[in-house]
Write an enzyme that holds these catalytic residues in place. Structure first.
Site, PDB file in Angstrom:
ATOM      1  N   ALA A  80      -8.378 -10.723   2.313  1.00  0.00           N
ATOM      2  CA  ALA A  80      -8.365 -10.235   0.938  1.00  0.00           C
ATOM      3  C   ALA A  80      -7.583 -11.137  -0.015  1.00  0.00           C
ATOM      4  CB  ALA A  80      -7.823  -8.808   0.897  1.00  0.00           C
ATOM      5  N   LEU A 111      -2.283   2.305  -0.783  1.00  0.00           N
ATOM      6  CA  LEU A 111      -1.021   2.793  -0.206  1.00  0.00           C
ATOM      7  C   LEU A 111       0.148   2.066  -0.855  1.00  0.00           C
ATOM      8  CD1 LEU A 111      -0.983   4.849   2.204  1.00  0.00           C
ATOM      9  CD2 LEU A 111      -3.116   3.601   2.073  1.00  0.00           C
ATOM     10  N   TYR A 116       4.684   2.304  -1.824  1.00  0.00           N
ATOM     11  CA  TYR A 116       5.981   2.703  -1.274  1.00  0.00           C
ATOM     12  C   TYR A 116       6.993   2.830  -2.406  1.00  0.00           C
ATOM     13  CZ  TYR A 116      10.037   2.760   1.844  1.00  0.00           C
ATOM     14  OH  TYR A 116      11.193   3.107   2.509  1.00  0.00           O
ATOM     15  N   TYR A 138      13.610  -4.225   1.487  1.00  0.00           N
ATOM     16  CA  TYR A 138      12.170  -4.298   1.217  1.00  0.00           C
ATOM     17  C   TYR A 138      11.977  -5.475   0.264  1.00  0.00           C
ATOM     18  CZ  TYR A 138       7.492  -2.173   0.660  1.00  0.00           C
ATOM     19  OH  TYR A 138       6.143  -1.895   0.672  1.00  0.00           O
ATOM     20  N   ALA A 170       2.975  -3.698  10.402  1.00  0.00           N
ATOM     21  CA  ALA A 170       3.491  -4.320   9.183  1.00  0.00           C
ATOM     22  C   ALA A 170       4.933  -3.892   8.920  1.00  0.00           C
ATOM     23  CB  ALA A 170       2.604  -3.954   7.991  1.00  0.00           C
TER      24      ALA A 170
HETATM   25  P1  NAD Z   1      -0.588  -2.042   9.214  1.00  0.00           P
HETATM   26  O1  NAD Z   1      -0.022  -3.228   9.905  1.00  0.00           O
HETATM   27  O2  NAD Z   1      -1.328  -1.042  10.024  1.00  0.00           O
HETATM   28  O3  NAD Z   1      -1.566  -2.469   8.035  1.00  0.00           O
HETATM   29  C1  NAD Z   1      -1.482  -3.659   7.303  1.00  0.00           C
HETATM   30  C2  NAD Z   1      -2.801  -4.376   7.522  1.00  0.00           C
HETATM   31  O4  NAD Z   1      -2.960  -5.415   6.556  1.00  0.00           O
HETATM   32  C3  NAD Z   1      -2.916  -5.041   8.886  1.00  0.00           C
HETATM   33  O5  NAD Z   1      -4.059  -4.539   9.544  1.00  0.00           O
HETATM   34  C4  NAD Z   1      -3.099  -6.516   8.544  1.00  0.00           C
HETATM   35  O6  NAD Z   1      -3.939  -7.171   9.453  1.00  0.00           O
HETATM   36  C5  NAD Z   1      -3.731  -6.411   7.173  1.00  0.00           C
HETATM   37  N1  NAD Z   1      -3.678  -7.626   6.346  1.00  0.00           N
HETATM   38  C6  NAD Z   1      -2.605  -8.395   6.066  1.00  0.00           C
HETATM   39  N2  NAD Z   1      -2.968  -9.413   5.257  1.00  0.00           N
HETATM   40  C7  NAD Z   1      -4.300  -9.271   5.021  1.00  0.00           C
HETATM   41  C8  NAD Z   1      -5.256 -10.009   4.267  1.00  0.00           C
HETATM   42  N3  NAD Z   1      -4.910 -11.116   3.597  1.00  0.00           N
HETATM   43  N4  NAD Z   1      -6.538  -9.584   4.254  1.00  0.00           N
HETATM   44  C9  NAD Z   1      -6.904  -8.481   4.947  1.00  0.00           C
HETATM   45  N5  NAD Z   1      -6.051  -7.732   5.663  1.00  0.00           N
HETATM   46  C10 NAD Z   1      -4.755  -8.138   5.698  1.00  0.00           C
HETATM   47  O7  NAD Z   1       0.648  -1.376   8.445  1.00  0.00           O
HETATM   48  P2  NAD Z   1       0.777  -0.118   7.475  1.00  0.00           P
HETATM   49  O8  NAD Z   1       2.246   0.083   7.355  1.00  0.00           O
HETATM   50  O9  NAD Z   1      -0.058   0.998   7.899  1.00  0.00           O
HETATM   51  O10 NAD Z   1       0.267  -0.685   6.084  1.00  0.00           O
HETATM   52  C11 NAD Z   1      -0.814  -0.157   5.357  1.00  0.00           C
HETATM   53  C12 NAD Z   1      -0.393   0.084   3.907  1.00  0.00           C
HETATM   54  O11 NAD Z   1       0.567   1.131   3.876  1.00  0.00           O
HETATM   55  C13 NAD Z   1       0.265  -1.122   3.245  1.00  0.00           C
HETATM   56  O12 NAD Z   1      -0.143  -1.208   1.896  1.00  0.00           O
HETATM   57  C14 NAD Z   1       1.734  -0.751   3.305  1.00  0.00           C
HETATM   58  O13 NAD Z   1       2.516  -1.414   2.327  1.00  0.00           O
HETATM   59  C15 NAD Z   1       1.630   0.735   3.055  1.00  0.00           C
HETATM   60  N6  NAD Z   1       2.836   1.529   3.350  1.00  0.00           N
HETATM   61  C16 NAD Z   1       3.406   1.484   4.595  1.00  0.00           C
HETATM   62  C17 NAD Z   1       4.553   2.223   4.862  1.00  0.00           C
HETATM   63  C18 NAD Z   1       5.194   2.198   6.238  1.00  0.00           C
HETATM   64  O14 NAD Z   1       6.327   2.641   6.391  1.00  0.00           O
HETATM   65  N7  NAD Z   1       4.493   1.718   7.266  1.00  0.00           N
HETATM   66  C19 NAD Z   1       5.119   3.022   3.851  1.00  0.00           C
HETATM   67  C20 NAD Z   1       4.510   3.057   2.596  1.00  0.00           C
HETATM   68  C21 NAD Z   1       3.377   2.299   2.353  1.00  0.00           C
END
Ligand code: NAD
Length: 286
Positions: free
Chosen positions: A74, A170, A172, A182, A224
């Site tokens: 992306a 999503l 934060y 962060y 992540a």
């Molecule tokens: P995750 O690792 O499951 O998801 C992140 C995904 O992004 C991974 O599958 C990774 O391969 C993909 N990715 C990274 N760079 C990319 C690119 N250039 N093109 C396509 N895909 C790419 O982790 P997650 O924590 O579930 O993250 C999902 C969303 O949730 C993110 O936006 C994260 O900021 C948000 N979020 C996470 C938390 C938490 O505590 N885990 C809290 C709030 C928000």
């Protein structure tokens, strides 16, 4: 008739993207996912070998079917954007048509339209560094991967989204309150994502009657999040201080996404929905 969802950012069964896919599948949606190119092989082979079968189980006992997995990076909008070193990188050379524009074209060719677009991805090369120590390149990279990636996805998928459809990302709370650790501009990227949610809600609403919302999720031990390095502390902090003193499960975020994507939320757009056991409402830790 059943709805079709494209979920960008699923590469294992631990993250929010996977949980959202499951909740949408449980509600009857057909599931397409976009998987980061470097993670594609492991994800597809794990799926094939049944490594995720236990976590594919839906409330009715059936297994979630992922109709198709698309390779996606992306941070690139079209083939002209891709630099030589990425083109020739062996983790990318085995896949094709993984820029945002090409993925949208492939989905159109394969299925015609979608109803639900989910952006569940973020990435920043300097996320473990304080903002004061973040380089210009690191800052621009985190905005490109974590904020503009959403603008680009919605821009390219909007023409194939059915009116009444819904788009979700999503975020934060580090976008609006200080969360030390962060770093690398990830907090800035989330602030941009939340502001863009409002502007995109206006533009996509007027243009195609599409709703645009973001979920401000509490801490989850995803791949992540582990890379940021402080996730266990944030989970403990939330359990100690939030109004609801329990660990947040990814399914709770998945179910909220399914609600936002459904007709039950037909008047909700441009919002940040907190799904965090209420931690955002606390002024002090007690
Ligand atoms: P995750 O690792 O499951 O998801 C992140 C995904 O992004 C991974 O599958 C990774 O391969 C993909 N990715 C990274 N760079 C990319 C690119 N250039 N093109 C396509 N895909 C790419 O982790 P997650 O924590 O579930 O993250 C999902 C969303 O949730 C993110 O936006 C994260 O900021 C948000 N979020 C996470 C938390 C938490 O505590 N885990 C809290 C709030 C928000």
């Amino acid at each position: 008739k059943g709805k079709r969802a494209f979920i960008a950012g699923v590469a294992d069964d631990n993250g929010y993207g996977w949980a959202i896919a499951k909740s949408l599948a449980a509600a009857g949606a057909q599931i397409l996912v976009g998987t980061w190119v470097p993670a594609l092989n492991i994800f597809e082979s794990s799926l094939r070998r049944g490594k995720f079968d236990e976590s594919r189980v839906l409330p009715d006992g059936s297994l979630m079917e992922i109709t198709k997995v698309y390779p996606l990076d992306a941070v690139f909008d079209n083939p002209e954007d891709v630099p030589e070193d990425i083109k020739t990188n062996k983790r990318y050379a085995g896949s094709s048509k993984w820029t945002v524009q090409e993925v949208a074209e492939s989905v159109k060719e394969d299925f015609g339209t979608i109803d639900i677009l989910v952006h569940s991805l973020a990435n920043g090369p300097e996320v473990t560094k304080p903002l004061l120590e973040t380089s210009r390149n690191g800052y621009l990279a985190v905005l490109s991967a974590s904020s503009y990636s959403y603008v680009s996805l919605l821009k390219h998928f909007l023409p194939i989204m059915n009116p009444g459809g819904s788009s979700i990302s999503l975020t934060y709370i580090a976008s609006e309150k200080i969360i030390p650790g962060y770093g690398g501009g990830m907090s800035s990227a989330k602030a941009a994502l939340e502001s863009d949610t409002r502007v995109l809600a206006f533009e996509a609403g007027r243009k195609r009657k599409i709703r645009v919302n973001t979920i401000s999720a509490g801490p989850l031990r995803s791949r992540a999040a582990k890379a940021i390095g402080f996730i266990d502390m944030m989970i403990d902090y939330s359990i100690a201080n939030a109004p609801l003193q329990k660990e947040l499960s990814a399914d709770e975020v998945g179910n909220s996404a399914a609600f936002l994507a459904s007709p039950l939320a037909s008047a909700i757009t441009g919002t940040v929905l907190y799904v965090d056991n209420g931690l955002n409402a606390m002024g002090v830790g007690v």
